[in-house]
Design an enzyme around this catalytic site. Structure first.
Site, mmCIF file in Angstrom:
data_model
loop_
_atom_site.group_PDB
_atom_site.id
_atom_site.type_symbol
_atom_site.label_atom_id
_atom_site.label_comp_id
_atom_site.label_asym_id
_atom_site.label_seq_id
_atom_site.Cartn_x
_atom_site.Cartn_y
_atom_site.Cartn_z
ATOM 1 N N GLY A 1 -7.724 14.045 -31.969
ATOM 2 C CA GLY A 1 -9.121 14.916 -32.091
ATOM 3 C C GLY A 1 -9.263 15.312 -30.458
ATOM 4 O O GLY A 1 -8.503 15.143 -29.484
ATOM 5 N N ASN A 2 -10.596 15.508 -30.006
ATOM 6 C CA ASN A 2 -11.020 15.836 -28.781
ATOM 7 C C ASN A 2 -12.562 15.259 -28.673
ATOM 8 O O ASN A 2 -13.022 14.971 -29.627
ATOM 9 C CB ASN A 2 -10.729 17.103 -28.108
ATOM 10 C CG ASN A 2 -11.498 18.078 -29.133
ATOM 11 O OD1 ASN A 2 -12.740 18.045 -29.197
ATOM 12 N ND2 ASN A 2 -10.972 18.751 -29.967
ATOM 13 N N HIS A 3 -12.925 15.446 -27.389
ATOM 14 C CA HIS A 3 -14.306 14.620 -27.026
ATOM 15 C C HIS A 3 -15.388 15.740 -27.322
ATOM 16 O O HIS A 3 -16.454 15.321 -27.292
ATOM 17 C CB HIS A 3 -14.450 14.281 -25.447
ATOM 18 C CG HIS A 3 -13.681 13.299 -25.039
ATOM 19 N ND1 HIS A 3 -13.675 12.230 -25.615
ATOM 20 C CD2 HIS A 3 -12.383 13.342 -24.339
ATOM 21 C CE1 HIS A 3 -12.642 11.205 -25.229
ATOM 22 N NE2 HIS A 3 -11.945 12.020 -24.276
ATOM 23 N N ALA B 1 -14.311 23.316 -30.188
ATOM 24 C CA ALA B 1 -12.767 22.959 -29.640
ATOM 25 C C ALA B 1 -11.851 22.693 -30.252
ATOM 26 O O ALA B 1 -11.673 21.548 -31.105
ATOM 27 C CB ALA B 1 -13.316 21.670 -29.038
#
Ligand code: CTP
Length: 397
Positions: free
Chosen positions: A208-210, A275
């Protein structure tokens, strides 16, 4: 549309004044702040106490209180209002409004108000039909005021015909529609993506990402305020959607792609702020992967670039807006993406800017349009940034 708006309700001397109590309740229920002004005659039909209790505000009846000399400032009241509703509007008050007379507080506030004015006439059939009433009503419409037409039905006189004030619920529905129709993005369908995507590795792990989704959610809220019909496709996030947004939750890039494809054709404006993961595991393990090996690697494949994919299909009437989050060569990279993905606007934010980036409450953006015209903005809250982005989009609509 009227939630959190300041509304002055003017009530005139008419038997329909009893309905103003219900009207205040409906307005308050819709989230409006309501202040009521009664004409002196209206006080014979409904008490200030009733309306003060329902509106949770003092009710104004005259320029000043004779006992205390306290002055009701008509200019301040007029400027406080986002909207003014006169319901019931009697033939007498309509006549005064049409001719600039201001012998009571309500008509003085009307003359001072700069906001949109709605009036819901209530009177007997023959008064309603009279040429002078109709001329006055026409005059108010020429001033830009909006009539909420009376209903047909039994009148207080026993006669039957036009002249019954519209019902309180009808009045609020009418005003809501009217405000919505006057908004710049009324009738436009907007598709927004927001948040991260999670790419499953096994049943318990993911890549995943932030991204928090805050930016996309703020844009969705602003777009609704501009009258648009918004569909928000969101990856996993703790953000809450505000009213009137159709929210669809997804997890992976593949799901986001499939839903974007589904909504793309019907959308007028498409804003891709998500994102999206650029890579996803080639295979997802069915069982939890055990830590048996010292070194471990996962084979990844590229995801479909949703934005680029939509850019290829874009029709002339559609606007496509993308984001670029960069760490180096920011402007050159953003312009390259604008061209390669066939975008109308690109919103650049750089991780080198202090106020920009993941999970922050603020953002700092630069927007490029197709002609490579550049517009840089200061660091602002994400709500303010969303307004700036919407303003740039409005220039293209
Ligand atoms: N985007 C997308 N689908 C992807 C990847 C990105 O729709 N699979 C969209 C994002 O929503 C954003 C824009 O493309 O609007 C830019 O994303 P970014 O990750 O900055 O750019 P990439 O094109 O993926 O390029 P790179 O990662 O190489 O910088």
């Amino acid at each position: 549309m009227i939630s959190n708006k300041n509304i002055i309700l003017g009530v005139c001397g008419s038997i329909a004044a009893y309905k103003s109590a219900i009207l205040v309740r409906v307005l308050i229920k819709a989230g409006a702040n309501v202040k009521v002004i009664l004409t002196p005659e209206a006080c014979n039909f409904i008490t200030p106490l009733t309306l003060a209790t329902l509106s949770k505000n003092p009710v104004y009846t005259q320029y000043f209180e004779p006992e205390t000399g306290v002055w009701s400032n008509h200019v301040e009241l007029g400027l406080w209002a986002d909207y003014m509703i006169i319901a019931p509007a009697s033939a007498n008050t309509i006549g005064k409004m049409a001719n600039g007379l201001c012998d009571n507080l309500l008509t003085a506030v009307y003359l001072s108000a700069k906001c949109p004015v709605y009036f819901a006439p209530a009177m007997d059939l023959d008064m309603w039909k009279h040429e002078s009433t109709q001329n006055n009503i026409q005059q108010l419409q020429n001033f830009g005021n909006t009539i909420i037409n009376p209903n047909n039905g039994e009148l207080a006189s026993g006669l039957y015909g036009a002249g019954r004030m519209a019902e309180p619920e009808q009045i609020v529905v009418f005003i809501n529609h009217h405000i919505q129709e006057s908004l710049p993005l009324f009738g436009k369908k907007i598709l927004i993506t927001a948040g991260p995507t999670y790419e499953a590795i096994d049943p318990v792990r993911f890549i995943g990402n932030h991204s928090s989704g805050k930016m996309g959610f703020a844009i969705a809220s602003e777009m609704v305020k501009l009258g648009a019909e918004v569909t928000l496709i969101s990856g996993p996030t703790s953000e809450q959607t505000t009213k009137n947004i159709k929210r669809i939750d997804v997890v992976s890039a593949a799901e986001m792609l499939s839903l974007c494809n589904q909504y793309f054709e019907q959308s007028d404006i498409i804003i891709m702020s998500a994102a999206v993961a650029d890579y996803t595991p080639i295979e997802v393990a069915e069982q939890k992967i055990k830590k048996k090996q010292e070194d471990f690697s996962i084979a990844l494949k590229k995801t479909v670039d949703i934005l680029a994919n939509l850019g290829q299909k874009k029709k002339d009437h559609q606007l496509l807006i993308g984001f670029a989050l960069e760490t180096d060569n920011e402007e050159a990279n953003a312009i390259e993406k604008l061209n390669r993905k066939n975008l109308d606007l690109i919103v650049l934010n750089s991780l080198n800017d202090e106020g920009a980036g993941f999970k922050k409450e603020t953002n700092k953006i630069t927007i490029f349009n197709k002609d490579l015209l550049k517009h840089s903005f200061e660091t602002k809250s994400k709500t303010e940034v969303a307004k700036d982005i919407c303003n740039e989009i409005l220039k293209l609509v």
